[in-house]
Enzyme design. Sequence first.
Site, PDB file in Angstrom:
ATOM      1  N   CYS A  81      -5.981  -9.162   3.174  1.00 35.63           N
ATOM      2  CA  CYS A  81      -7.083  -8.300   3.644  1.00 35.63           C
ATOM      3  C   CYS A  81      -8.329  -9.046   4.121  1.00 35.63           C
ATOM      4  O   CYS A  81      -8.710  -8.926   5.287  1.00 35.63           O
ATOM      5  CB  CYS A  81      -7.442  -7.312   2.541  1.00 35.63           C
ATOM      6  SG  CYS A  81      -6.125  -6.106   2.291  1.00 35.63           S
ATOM      7  N   LYS A  95      -8.102 -11.217   7.434  1.00 31.35           N
ATOM      8  CA  LYS A  95      -7.866 -10.490   8.683  1.00 31.35           C
ATOM      9  C   LYS A  95      -8.955  -9.454   8.943  1.00 31.35           C
ATOM     10  O   LYS A  95      -9.321  -9.221  10.096  1.00 31.35           O
ATOM     11  CB  LYS A  95      -6.467  -9.860   8.675  1.00 31.35           C
ATOM     12  CG  LYS A  95      -6.344  -8.520   8.012  1.00 31.35           C
ATOM     13  CD  LYS A  95      -4.955  -7.952   8.226  1.00 31.35           C
ATOM     14  CE  LYS A  95      -4.728  -6.719   7.376  1.00 31.35           C
ATOM     15  NZ  LYS A  95      -5.658  -5.617   7.634  1.00 31.35           N
ATOM     16  N   VAL A 121       0.828  -1.208   0.000  1.00 29.75           N
ATOM     17  CA  VAL A 121       0.000   0.000   0.000  1.00 29.75           C
ATOM     18  C   VAL A 121       0.866   1.264   0.000  1.00 29.75           C
ATOM     19  O   VAL A 121       0.636   2.196  -0.775  1.00 29.75           O
ATOM     20  CB  VAL A 121      -0.951  -0.017   1.223  1.00 29.75           C
ATOM     21  CG1 VAL A 121      -1.631   1.328   1.415  1.00 29.75           C
ATOM     22  CG2 VAL A 121      -2.003  -1.099   1.025  1.00 29.75           C
ATOM     23  N   PHE A 139      -8.421   0.913  -0.826  1.00 31.65           N
ATOM     24  CA  PHE A 139      -9.239  -0.176  -1.394  1.00 31.65           C
ATOM     25  C   PHE A 139      -8.539  -0.879  -2.557  1.00 31.65           C
ATOM     26  O   PHE A 139      -9.158  -1.652  -3.272  1.00 31.65           O
ATOM     27  CB  PHE A 139     -10.594   0.371  -1.863  1.00 31.65           C
ATOM     28  CG  PHE A 139     -11.407   0.958  -0.747  1.00 31.65           C
ATOM     29  CD1 PHE A 139     -12.158   0.135   0.084  1.00 31.65           C
ATOM     30  CD2 PHE A 139     -11.392   2.317  -0.492  1.00 31.65           C
ATOM     31  CE1 PHE A 139     -12.900   0.667   1.132  1.00 31.65           C
ATOM     32  CE2 PHE A 139     -12.133   2.860   0.555  1.00 31.65           C
ATOM     33  CZ  PHE A 139     -12.887   2.034   1.369  1.00 31.65           C
ATOM     34  N   LEU A 140      -7.240  -0.558  -2.783  1.00 32.50           N
ATOM     35  CA  LEU A 140      -6.580  -1.144  -3.958  1.00 32.50           C
ATOM     36  C   LEU A 140      -6.515  -2.661  -3.851  1.00 32.50           C
ATOM     37  O   LEU A 140      -6.496  -3.223  -2.759  1.00 32.50           O
ATOM     38  CB  LEU A 140      -5.186  -0.552  -4.147  1.00 32.50           C
ATOM     39  CG  LEU A 140      -4.094  -0.770  -3.081  1.00 32.50           C
ATOM     40  CD1 LEU A 140      -3.523  -2.161  -3.137  1.00 32.50           C
ATOM     41  CD2 LEU A 140      -3.007   0.269  -3.269  1.00 32.50           C
ATOM     42  N   GLU A 181      -4.222  -5.926  -4.942  1.00 37.14           N
ATOM     43  CA  GLU A 181      -2.906  -6.307  -5.446  1.00 37.14           C
ATOM     44  C   GLU A 181      -3.082  -6.875  -6.851  1.00 37.14           C
ATOM     45  O   GLU A 181      -4.067  -7.545  -7.148  1.00 37.14           O
ATOM     46  CB  GLU A 181      -2.267  -7.353  -4.533  1.00 37.14           C
ATOM     47  CG  GLU A 181      -1.838  -6.746  -3.214  1.00 37.14           C
ATOM     48  CD  GLU A 181      -1.349  -7.772  -2.202  1.00 37.14           C
ATOM     49  OE1 GLU A 181      -1.017  -8.901  -2.598  1.00 37.14           O
ATOM     50  OE2 GLU A 181      -1.305  -7.426  -1.008  1.00 37.14           O
ATOM     51  N   THR A 232      -5.439  -0.436   7.507  1.00 34.18           N
ATOM     52  CA  THR A 232      -6.784  -0.839   7.937  1.00 34.18           C
ATOM     53  C   THR A 232      -6.751  -1.055   9.448  1.00 34.18           C
ATOM     54  O   THR A 232      -6.019  -1.925   9.925  1.00 34.18           O
ATOM     55  CB  THR A 232      -7.194  -2.130   7.210  1.00 34.18           C
ATOM     56  OG1 THR A 232      -7.062  -1.906   5.805  1.00 34.18           O
ATOM     57  CG2 THR A 232      -8.610  -2.528   7.541  1.00 34.18           C
TER      58      THR A 232
HETATM   59  N1  LIG Z   1      -2.051  -5.257   0.590  1.00 34.31           N
HETATM   60  C1  LIG Z   1      -3.257  -4.840   0.236  1.00 34.31           C
HETATM   61  O1  LIG Z   1      -3.803  -5.252  -0.801  1.00 34.31           O
HETATM   62  C2  LIG Z   1      -3.996  -3.838   1.069  1.00 34.31           C
HETATM   63  C3  LIG Z   1      -5.105  -3.179   0.508  1.00 34.31           C
HETATM   64  C4  LIG Z   1      -5.787  -2.253   1.284  1.00 34.31           C
HETATM   65  C5  LIG Z   1      -5.383  -2.012   2.596  1.00 34.31           C
HETATM   66  N2  LIG Z   1      -4.310  -2.670   3.120  1.00 34.31           N
HETATM   67  C6  LIG Z   1      -3.893  -2.359   4.482  1.00 34.31           C
HETATM   68  O2  LIG Z   1      -2.748  -1.509   4.406  1.00 34.31           O
HETATM   69  C7  LIG Z   1      -1.855  -1.800   5.499  1.00 34.31           C
HETATM   70  C8  LIG Z   1      -0.488  -2.149   4.940  1.00 34.31           C
HETATM   71  O3  LIG Z   1      -0.600  -3.353   4.205  1.00 34.31           O
HETATM   72  P1  LIG Z   1       0.558  -3.833   3.213  1.00 34.31           P
HETATM   73  O4  LIG Z   1       0.021  -5.027   2.508  1.00 34.31           O
HETATM   74  O5  LIG Z   1       1.052  -2.693   2.439  1.00 34.31           O
HETATM   75  O6  LIG Z   1       1.659  -4.298   4.288  1.00 34.31           O
HETATM   76  P2  LIG Z   1       3.179  -4.660   3.993  1.00 34.31           P
HETATM   77  O7  LIG Z   1       3.551  -5.643   5.029  1.00 34.31           O
HETATM   78  O8  LIG Z   1       3.374  -4.999   2.558  1.00 34.31           O
HETATM   79  O9  LIG Z   1       3.959  -3.291   4.268  1.00 34.31           O
HETATM   80  C9  LIG Z   1       4.128  -2.718   5.514  1.00 34.31           C
HETATM   81  C10 LIG Z   1       5.484  -2.021   5.518  1.00 34.31           C
HETATM   82  O10 LIG Z   1       5.597  -1.233   6.702  1.00 34.31           O
HETATM   83  C11 LIG Z   1       6.945  -1.305   7.144  1.00 34.31           C
HETATM   84  N3  LIG Z   1       6.991  -0.878   8.546  1.00 34.31           N
HETATM   85  C12 LIG Z   1       6.584  -1.543   9.640  1.00 34.31           C
HETATM   86  N4  LIG Z   1       6.780  -0.778  10.740  1.00 34.31           N
HETATM   87  C13 LIG Z   1       7.297   0.389  10.327  1.00 34.31           C
HETATM   88  C14 LIG Z   1       7.713   1.590  10.995  1.00 34.31           C
HETATM   89  N5  LIG Z   1       7.616   1.719  12.315  1.00 34.31           N
HETATM   90  N6  LIG Z   1       8.216   2.589  10.251  1.00 34.31           N
HETATM   91  C15 LIG Z   1       8.334   2.466   8.910  1.00 34.31           C
HETATM   92  N7  LIG Z   1       7.968   1.358   8.227  1.00 34.31           N
HETATM   93  C16 LIG Z   1       7.446   0.326   8.923  1.00 34.31           C
HETATM   94  C17 LIG Z   1       7.324  -2.747   6.891  1.00 34.31           C
HETATM   95  O11 LIG Z   1       8.726  -2.924   6.862  1.00 34.31           O
HETATM   96  C18 LIG Z   1       6.665  -2.986   5.525  1.00 34.31           C
HETATM   97  O12 LIG Z   1       7.543  -2.662   4.474  1.00 34.31           O
HETATM   98  C19 LIG Z   1      -2.516  -2.919   6.293  1.00 34.31           C
HETATM   99  O13 LIG Z   1      -3.259  -2.360   7.346  1.00 34.31           O
HETATM  100  C20 LIG Z   1      -3.444  -3.553   5.286  1.00 34.31           C
HETATM  101  O14 LIG Z   1      -4.553  -4.155   5.898  1.00 34.31           O
HETATM  102  C21 LIG Z   1      -3.601  -3.564   2.371  1.00 34.31           C
END
Ligand SMILES: NC(=O)c1ccc[n+]([C@@H]2O[C@H](COP(=O)([O-])OP(=O)(O)OC[C@H]3O[C@@H](n4cnc5c(N)ncnc54)[C@H](O)[C@@H]3O)[C@@H](O)[C@H]2O)c1
Length: 472
Positions: free
Chosen positions: A262, A265, A11, A151-152, A154, A121
């Site tokens: 997503c 969880k 994200v 809402f993207l 992957e 989220t």
């Molecule tokens: N992946 C999806 O399709 C998607 C879609 C919509 C919403 N979300 C939500 O977005 C959020 C992120 O999801 P994601 O899939 O991108 O997670 P991800 O695990 O791919 O990325 C999270 C990143 O945050 C970094 N990180 C952790 N703690 C940190 C800190 N203190 N400072 C700086 N960086 C830090 C990690 O190293 C990692 O690179 C979640 O809450 C998820 O539910 C994800």
Amino acid sequence: MRITIVGSGYVGLVTGACFADLGWRVTCVDIDHDKIDGLRQGQMPIFEPGLAEVVGRNAENGRLEFDTDLAAAVDGADAVFLTVGTPPMEDGRADTTAVAAAVTALAPALTGYTVVVIKSTVPVGTGDYVHRLISEANPNADFSIASNPEFLREGNAIRDFMEPDRIVIGYDDERAGDILRTLYNPLEQRNVPVVATDCATSELIKYSANSFLAAKVAFINEMADLCDAIGANVDDLARAIGLDNRIGPSFLRPGPGYGGSCFPKDTLALAAQAQEADCPVRIVEAVVASNAHHVRRLVRKIERSCLKAWAGLGRDHATLAGKTIAVLGLAFKSNTDDIRYAASLVILPQLAKHGVKLRAYDPAAMDNAAEVMPEVTYCASVGEALDSADAVLVLTEWPEFQVLDWADLKARMAAPVMIDFRNLFSPQDVAGNGVMYFSLGRPEVQAEQVLEATVTRLEDVSAARSRSTLTL
Ligand SMILES: NC(=O)c1ccc[n+]([C@@H]2O[C@H](COP(=O)([O-])OP(=O)(O)OC[C@H]3O[C@@H](n4cnc5c(N)ncnc54)[C@H](O)[C@@H]3O)[C@@H](O)[C@H]2O)c1
């Protein structure tokens, strides 16, 4: 406007790159030094179509930077977006430890007015919690909190960010609303609807949207199982109910259960928060249970289908033990390397426990899968995975699996048996290609049908030949 993105995962990286593409100056921060070093050299930490191009052109024009120094990146930013992970805890609630760690670290660095935007989220009430944490860490900070759920999807993330169905922004301070509206103005200009609300509602919107979609998936999977049980056809059923405008056709394709980072969880987190609020969401709880049940059922379906097919071929059909199954697809869906909560993680270890030898191929997710499933043999191509296999199992709908060379498949496999949990092919076509076929909620293709289809095809060919002779 200057934006800082905290967390450069799926994200964060997409959000940062796309905001830069819209013309804003963006710094993406992460605690993972290797990730940031790689990004500075143009290496993408994730597989996401089109991402490298957007990152590349904005890094080149200087609008997109990468850093591990959170304080330096936050200093002077107008908006700081939190995009760190919020994985589920044992009891289903979302773990907001990374959110808390990030805000505690960034609070002392806030200068001037800043809006801290929660894009991760998070449970309802996290905005208030983050507000408290920042006020405690930096009582002089001039800031407000906003919620802007993402809402993207992957695999389609760039397009989903640039052409979303809607943008949701939640805030309780107009200054935050003004900054968010400015940042998203280029998209609002293109007629993307913006739903502005309070923080709590915005947080809840994300959970309810994902839970509703998960319910659609679980529903059609139950219908597919029922079709199997009573001899109906889920393709026709899904088409017919999807043509009803009130239902709509999307998310009505049976599969091996919803997965990814997503839906699993977020359904759990919503159910847990509702329980805490003494207002249980029974439908969502049932969706969670239904999805888990569906995946477990599929392991039994693989066993039943294989034994039936091998018996039809006159082969040893007593057990799966010692047999080889080729697996096409490990990611939770196509166009991603993400295996979080993928069906493969439940199904393959179960098969391995039954003594099955697994030969898998996935165009993007094999490195991730190899870390958690060392018992699987990873192959360099579809063909290599199929070599000497007693059956092939399709788990992900990658486009390259949809154009299989059936003659090559049959030549390579020890037995022409396919179990397709993505319903990629029509049973008649597969039968015509001489392969026994088991999919979800549709007629099985067993040895007799393969024979029948082959005879019909030969008859068609000879009829066509005699017609062309007559014409001559
Ligand atoms: N992946 C999806 O399709 C998607 C879609 C919509 C919403 N979300 C939500 O977005 C959020 C992120 O999801 P994601 O899939 O991108 O997670 P991800 O695990 O791919 O990325 C999270 C990143 O945050 C970094 N990180 C952790 N703690 C940190 C800190 N203190 N400072 C700086 N960086 C830090 C990690 O190293 C990692 O690179 C979640 O809450 C998820 O539910 C994800």
